[in-house]
Design an enzyme around this catalytic site. Structure first.
Site, PDB file in Angstrom:
ATOM      1  N   GLY A 174      16.067  -4.392   3.993  1.00 19.96           N
ATOM      2  CA  GLY A 174      15.980  -3.054   4.271  1.00 19.96           C
ATOM      3  C   GLY A 174      15.517  -2.655   5.645  1.00 19.96           C
ATOM      4  CG  PHE A 206       7.451  -0.263  12.775  1.00 20.93           C
ATOM      5  CD1 PHE A 206       6.988   0.735  13.053  1.00 20.93           C
ATOM      6  CD2 PHE A 206       6.702  -1.263  11.949  1.00 20.93           C
ATOM      7  CE1 PHE A 206       5.764   1.494  12.727  1.00 20.93           C
ATOM      8  CE2 PHE A 206       5.271  -0.704  11.470  1.00 20.93           C
ATOM      9  CZ  PHE A 206       4.943   0.585  11.901  1.00 20.93           C
ATOM     10  CB  VAL A 217      12.238  -5.777   6.761  1.00 21.63           C
ATOM     11  CG1 VAL A 217      11.452  -7.098   5.805  1.00 21.63           C
ATOM     12  CG2 VAL A 217      11.280  -4.705   7.025  1.00 21.63           C
ATOM     13  CE  LYS A 251       6.776  -3.475   9.294  1.00 23.23           C
ATOM     14  NZ  LYS A 251       5.295  -3.281   8.739  1.00 23.23           N
ATOM     15  CG  ASP A 291       2.840   5.809   5.402  1.00 23.73           C
ATOM     16  OD1 ASP A 291       3.004   6.546   4.518  1.00 23.73           O
ATOM     17  OD2 ASP A 291       3.637   4.972   6.099  1.00 23.73           O
TER      18      ASP A 291
END
Ligand SMILES: *[C@@H]1O[C@H](CO)[C@@H](O)[C@H](O)[C@H]1NC(C)=O
Ligand SMILES: *[C@@H]1O[C@H](CO)[C@@H](O)[C@H](O)[C@H]1NC(C)=O
Ligand SMILES: *[C@@H]1O[C@H](CO)[C@@H](O)[C@H](O)[C@H]1NC(C)=O
Ligand SMILES: *[C@@H]1O[C@H](CO)[C@@H](O)[C@H](O)[C@H]1NC(C)=O
Ligand SMILES: *[C@@H]1O[C@H](CO)[C@@H](O)[C@H](O)[C@H]1NC(C)=O
Ligand SMILES: *[C@@H]1O[C@H](CO)[C@@H](O)[C@H](O)[C@H]1NC(C)=O
Ligand SMILES: *[C@@H]1O[C@H](CO)[C@@H](O)[C@H](O)[C@H]1NC(C)=O
Length: 783
Positions: free
Chosen positions: A472, A476, A479, A493, A590
């Site tokens: 996905g 940033f 991944v 990531k 978050d």
């Protein structure tokens, strides 16, 4: 008559002798020539002699053909031809035949011993010559290249290693030169003790008793010396040659007035015999033999050292414990130590200095690789436990790696080399790598040390970041899923190079999460900053994120009520750890369904700490002029004024709880009868005492109604307008467990009365787009 007879024999003898020795110098036999017992050849410098001898104390006076030093007493025999087959009397004759083969014949001319030979030239130009080195060679008369002789005694050593003699292998012919002890002090037949170059793994010099029992390991060559010994000095030069053609050890005595040989003794250690041309009495060089010299004295995976009183001491290597601790404590060390943790690619390495490197017989090596490459290869291999340079000169070169057990390591005080032993990150202590130092920040003391994983490892694991491995896209960058060589699955990531804005968050995440350990937080395994890339490596969560399940028509079926309740409380535990129990007090900022990952058991793990902030001491609230977070999960005081606190996370948590219960997304949902978002809808049902109706329809058959109602109530309490009306997360945990009375909730934050369209919906057309992608967005709030 008798007298005449005697005369004749005498003359005949003289003639025979004369013809036999005609035109030969004292050190040489030509074809057809021979010496008999009582005669000798002497090397040109007068030091070495070949001839017949009896072993000193042998009662039978058996005769052997051998080579000895002339300038020393007692008799110092260094080579024996017929060691297995002694002559019974003095009838032996050594003869060089027409084929250039040395023959040792007995009284009936049968061959007791002969030199093997590779050339079958028959032009009678061969000679046998005793050289000053002690080497007895057969060669063509005009051949000056010593290496091109037809036969040499140095190829068939006895119990003595002499200056200039090769100990090792001719790999092209398969010839092995090794020394072996006599059977006893006066029986030169081959005994049990041998010293040889062992070719298993990286070559090393080993002393064996029998075919496999190791007594002592001189070790591999490190460029300066064999691992277990000091290097060359002004009197002694040592070399080790290892190429496709040969592998051997050789020493040279540089001072011609000093003599020194290494003699293997039948029952004990080797002796270093030495004498000088002035004092011709042979002496035994005292050795500093200590118990650490004994092979594997400390067993596997431990280090032997000698203390000030010359006593040995064994210590398990870091990450290992005694196999049998009772006997270990009684100084019975031979069973050694065993690992405490499984090997993992997140391991690091601990450097041991000044050691004799472990037994290399099960090692792998490459002369071309450097230390860094060596470490990566070791880390990638599921059974590699240590690595080191092959050659320690000029800063080190070459790569040597070890598998399974580390045998026979000892500590020296003056020589030895560096050994890097694989240990789990938790064992590393000071030797850990500072990830953040590579992330272009100045490493601060409290910065965390994370295993650095080599880019090439990640390229391999993710099939070069192939799109099929893409899991996905986060805030940033993408991944990826990866599979390490040992089968472990990881999530990588990758910080996209374009996203300059992400770097700060990225570093933040590294610094924070590396310190966190909790079953409900996703584990950061390592980082990689290489080739302009910055990446974080996490444990892989096979079941994706919470939103993938609860908001999907089909997948929602996999999460029954029990699992959902388990997830609701798991997130609370994780949050409790962040807010209260970790060394730092952390506000996540978050929290949302897409940041809750699910492991193989569908247990929740909080992820994505890019926006997290630490709080210190009693701080309860902070301000930011960069409001970052995700619409739908942000509490009003944060979205409006940039205030955040632990209670902002509690608000987000409340939203997630209501989403889990209802299977509806806060921002996408609108109450069919009113302009309510999910929170408003939940509030309406609650206040109409229809809370159970909030529950996802697919679950209504098999839920525990009291739990559902409790969750709705907790959810509503968490999303109260005013932070002070929200419970803290420790209360939430107690409430969920039914251990605390629940207060009555009030109208939630962002609850907008009838017919008023939520402001946020109108203020931004973008946010739905972002939310559906589960991406964190950042809103700059003018202040
Ligand atoms: C030979 O015997 C003598 C006297 O018994 C002894 O001193 C010496 O060590 C022996 N030598 C060897 C090589 O056994
Ligand atoms: C042994 O060989 C030598 C040379 O070939 C010969 O002169 C001699 O007679 C032989 N001796 C015996 C006992 O056969
Ligand atoms: C001996 O013979 C070999 C081959 O038969 C030859 O190569 C060599 O040169 C000869 N040596 C002498 C000294 O004639
Ligand atoms: C060699 O092994 C034999 C048989 O196991 C043993 O009796 C002897 O003491 C050993 N020698 C050394 C020097 O270890
Ligand atoms: C580790 O390296 C050794 C030697 O190269 C190899 O035999 C073994 O298969 C490797 N193991 C793994 C897990 O890669
Ligand atoms: C991986 O992909 C990049 C760009 O797509 C390419 O430049 C690189 O050579 C690839 N590396 C390997 C090991 O395939
Ligand atoms: C969760 O992951 C495990 C392991 O990959 C898998 O066996 C299981 O089917 C998954 N559960 C769901 C509901 O997808």
């Amino acid at each position: 008559m008798l007298h005449n007879m005697k005369m004749l024999l005498f003359i005949w003898f003289l003639i025979f002798s004369y013809t036999a020795r005609i035109s030969t110098s004292l050190d040489t036999l030509a074809v057809g020539e021979s010496i008999k017992d009582g005669e000798t050849l002497v090397s040109s410098n007068g030091i070495i002699e070949v001839g017949f001898f009896s072993s000193q104390n042998s009662t039978q006076r058996l005769r052997y053909l051998g080579i000895w030093y002339r300038n020393v007493s007692p008799l110092t025999v260094v080579w024996v031809a017929n060691n297995e087959k002694p002559l019974q009397d003095k009838s032996g004759v050594l003869r060089l035949n027409e084929k250039g083969i040395l023959l040792l014949l007995n009284d009936v001319n049968s061959t007791i011993w002969s030199s093997k030979i590779s050339s079958l030239e028959e032009n009678s130009t061969q000679i046998a010559q005793l050289l000053d080195s002690g080497n007895f060679v057969v060669k063509n008369r005009r051949e000056t290249d010593q290496d091109r002789c037809l036969w040499q005694s140095f190829d068939y050593p006895g119990d003595t290693l002499m200056s200039g003699m090769k100990l090792g292998w001719d790999l092209e012919t398969g010839l092995e030169r090794y020394i072996s002890s006599w059977k006893s002090v006066d029986n030169p037949a081959k005994g049990e003790i041998t010293t040889r170059v062992d070719l298993r793994g990286y070559p090393q010099v080993i002393m064996f008793n029998g075919s496999s029992h190791i007594i002592f390991r001189s070790g591999p060559w490190n460029g300066q010396s064999l691992a277990g010994s000091p290097g060359s000095n002004s009197a002694l030069s040592q070399i080790f040659v290892f190429n496709e053609k040969e592998v051997y050890y050789e020493y040279q005595i540089l001072d011609s007035s000093i003599f020194s040989v290494l003699k293997l003794m039948p029952y004990g250690p080797a002796q270093n015999l030495f004498w000088t041309s002035q004092s011709r009495n042979r002496q035994v060089l005292p050795t500093s033999a200590d118990e650490c010299q004994i092979y594997a004295f400390c067993g596997a995976n431990s280090v032997c050292s000698i203390d000030g009183n010359n006593h040995p001491n064994c210590e398990c290597m870091k990450g290992y414990v005694p196999k049998f601790s009772e006997e270990w404590n009684l100084a019975f060390w031979s069973n050694g130590c065993i690992r405490t943790k499984e090997l993992s690619y997140t391991d690091g390495f601990l450097k041991y200095t000044l050691v004799k490197v472990p037994d290399t017989s099960s090692s792998w090596f490459s002369k071309k690789l450097n230390l860094e490459e060596c470490q990566n290869i070791c880390l990638r291999n599921g059974s590699c436990v240590a690595y080191a340079n092959i050659d320690i000169r000029n800063g080190g070169s070459g790569c040597l790696i070890w598998f399974n057990n580390l045998m026979d390591v000892r500590k020296f005080s003056k020589w030895g080399q560096d050994l890097y032993v694989r240990v789990s990150p938790s064992e590393l202590g000071v030797a850990r790598k500072f990830c953040c130092s590579i992330c272009n920040t100045k490493p601060r003391k409290e910065d965390l040390d994370l295993t650095t994983i080599d880019l090439s490892v990640l390229v391999k694991a993710t099939d070069n970041f192939s799109s099929s491995n893409k899991l996905g896209e986060g805030g940033f960058g993408p991944v990826y899923k990866g599979t390490m060589v040992d089968g472990q699955e990881i999530a990588v990531k990758r910080l996209s190079k374009k996203s300059g804005q992400g770097l700060q968050e990225f570093k933040n995440e590294v610094a924070l999460i590396a310190k966190l350990q909790h079953r409900n937080l996703v584990k950061l395994l390592g980082c990689c900053t290489q080739g302009g890339e910055t990446m974080l490596i996490y444990e892989y969560m096979p079941n994706k994120s919470l939103d993938y399940f609860i908001f999907d028509e089909i997948e929602r079926m996999s999460l029954d009520w029990t699992k959902r309740f388990n997830i609701i409380s798991g997130i609370a535990w994780g949050l409790l750890y962040l807010h209260r129990d970790s060394r730092l007090r952390i506000v996540h900022r978050d929290l949302k369904a897409s940041n809750i990952l699910l492991d193989a058991n569908l247990d929740p793990k909080i992820s994505d700490f890019g926006l997290a902030r630490t709080f210190f001491g009693d701080q309860v609230e902070a301000n930011t002029n960069r409001v970052a977070g995700t619409y739908g999960y942000m509490p009003p005081e944060y979205a409006d004024r940039g205030h955040f606190s632990m209670k902002s996370d509690v608000f987000s948590y409340g939203v997630i709880v209501l989403e889990i219960v209802s299977g509806k997304k806060n921002t996408k949902f609108s109450d069919p009868e009113y302009y309510h978002n999910l929170l408003g809808y939940a509030w309406r049902l609650w206040s109409e005492e229809r809370a159970l109706e909030l529950l996802d329809e697919s679950l209504r058959q098999q839920c525990t109604p009291s739990e559902v109602i409790r969750c709705v109530q907790v959810g509503l309490l968490c999303v109260q307008q005013r932070p002070e009306d929200r419970p803290d997360i420790s209360s939430v945990v107690l409430m969920l467990n039914g251990e605390k009375l629940l207060p009555k909730p009030n109208v939630p934050g962002f609850y907008i009365e009838n017919n008023v369209k939520p402001e946020l919906d109108s203020s931004s057309t973008d946010h739905n787009l972002f939310s559906t992608n589960g991406i964190s967005i950042t809103v700059l709030v003018a202040r």
